[in-house]
Design an enzyme around this catalytic site. Structure first.
Site, PDB file in Angstrom:
ATOM      1  N   SER A  45      43.622  42.190  44.968  1.00  0.00           N
ATOM      2  CA  SER A  45      44.701  40.666  45.394  1.00  0.00           C
ATOM      3  C   SER A  45      44.783  38.950  44.413  1.00  0.00           C
ATOM      4  CB  SER A  45      44.086  41.080  46.989  1.00  0.00           C
ATOM      5  OG  SER A  45      45.473  39.776  47.058  1.00  0.00           O
ATOM      6  N   GLY A  46      45.810  39.276  43.935  1.00  0.00           N
ATOM      7  CA  GLY A  46      45.836  38.199  43.434  1.00  0.00           C
ATOM      8  C   GLY A  46      45.522  36.977  44.629  1.00  0.00           C
ATOM      9  N   PHE A  47      45.893  37.228  45.523  1.00  0.00           N
ATOM     10  CA  PHE A  47      46.475  36.313  46.974  1.00  0.00           C
ATOM     11  C   PHE A  47      44.697  35.477  47.154  1.00  0.00           C
ATOM     12  CE2 PHE A  47      45.835  35.448  51.550  1.00  0.00           C
ATOM     13  CZ  PHE A  47      46.212  34.632  51.469  1.00  0.00           C
ATOM     14  N   ASP A  57      48.492  30.869  45.954  1.00  0.00           N
ATOM     15  CA  ASP A  57      48.795  31.867  44.585  1.00  0.00           C
ATOM     16  C   ASP A  57      49.696  32.636  43.502  1.00  0.00           C
ATOM     17  OD1 ASP A  57      48.586  34.698  44.069  1.00  0.00           O
ATOM     18  OD2 ASP A  57      49.740  35.092  46.222  1.00  0.00           O
ATOM     19  N   HIS A 187      58.029  45.087  49.334  1.00  0.00           N
ATOM     20  CA  HIS A 187      57.564  44.343  50.591  1.00  0.00           C
ATOM     21  C   HIS A 187      58.428  43.889  51.129  1.00  0.00           C
ATOM     22  CE1 HIS A 187      53.726  42.225  51.636  1.00  0.00           C
ATOM     23  NE2 HIS A 187      53.403  41.513  50.347  1.00  0.00           N
TER      24      HIS A 187
END
Ligand code: SPV
Ligand code: MG
Length: 291
Positions: A45-47, A57, A187
């Site tokens: 995950s980038g977040f 992010d 999403h």
């Protein structure tokens, strides 16, 4: 397991009657805990990674920082790594150079989203959610596929996040599947699952869908499986949120109690941390080679 085997195993595991489960990780230890708990895959995950550096992010961290973390996560556990490559760090030319690096780092899949670079985080209140054209993103998906070999390319549309509606989301998802995507991530930031359920029911089923149900947690995995359209469910940020909650409560208690005795039984024993570091293997090596 080789990287190729991990990619093939993940592809085989995308079963719409029994979706694979991925857990987010921001470092190799979190990934190891997720794999040990029984998750089928690790969400790079980038977040989570951005949060672990305490920065937004929003493409603040470099690609190299994320890439190095994906490699490190793959080195300590066997679950396939699904790398969140955001927008692919630019246009189709960037994607053509970026994807082979992730392949070389041993990931099993890349997820690329149809937002503009630099991106803003999808669940951020009032975030800037601008999308590239459908045609441009089809080119990016095709560039990723050409470079990916056995590694899966998951195309993510942010049409619902950007408020463009279900028709646009379905149109984009279909176009990305036609461009070669192995799966489509849809999403949503709605607080109820209605929007996602409606999208899933309308989806042609041409390729499996991927969901990240962070904002509508009331939707159970069994309900997702019953749709027969979703091959992968990603728990998007539960490692970093668990870590934040646990650290904050432990730190506050130590300050309040004026000592570390109170938290001793609440936190992981030091011996457990040694074990997670691979102490057994180190002892084997010591016995065998140290003279
Ligand atoms: C991430 O975990 O980095 C994601 C999922 O992309 S979300 O943060 O919900 O956009
Ligand atoms: Mg992300």
């Amino acid at each position: 397991m080789t990287a190729q085997q991990k990619a093939r195993a993940l592809r085989a595991r995308l079963d719409v009657r029994k979706p694979a489960l991925a857990m987010a990780a921001h470092n190799p230890l979190a990934a190891k805990l997720a794999a040990d708990a029984g998750f089928d895959a690790i969400w790079g995950s980038g977040f989570e990674l951005s949060a672990s550096y305490a920065v937004p992010d929003a493409n603040i961290l470099s690609m190299d920082t994320h890439l190095a973390m994906m490699r490190a996560i793959g080195e300590v556990q066997d679950a396939p790594v699904i790398a969140d490559i955001d927008t692919g760090f630019g246009n189709a030319v960037n994607v053509a150079y970026v994807v082979p690096r992730y392949v070389a780092a041993g990931v099993a899949a890349v997820v690329m989203e149809d937002k503009t670079f630099p991106k803003d985080s999808s669940l951020r209140a009032g975030g800037r959610q601008e999308l590239v054209s459908e045609a441009e993103f089809q080119g990016k998906v095709a560039a990723a596929k050409a470079a990916a070999g056995d590694v899966l390319v998951i195309a993510r549309t942010e049409a619902l996040i950007a408020g463009l509606g279900e028709t646009e989301a379905l149109q984009r998802g279909t176009a990305y599947a036609e461009a070669g995507a192995d799966a489509v991530l849809i999403h949503s930031k709605q607080k109820t699952p209605d929007e996602i359920l409606s999208f899933c029911r309308a989806w042609s089923g041409k390729v499996p869908l991927v969901l990240v149900p962070t904002s509508y947690p009331q939707l159970s995995f069994a309900e997702v499986a019953a749709l027969g359209k979703v091959g992968l469910i990603i728990c998007g940020n539960h490692a970093i949120r668990a870590a934040v909650a646990a650290m904050q409560s432990t730190f506050a208690r130590i300050i309040a109690e004026g000592g570390i005795a109170g938290v001793e039984r609440e936190i992981a024993p030091v011996a457990h941390v040694f074990s997670l570091q691979g102490d057994a293997r180190m002892r084997e090596i010591e016995n065998k080679y140290l003279r």
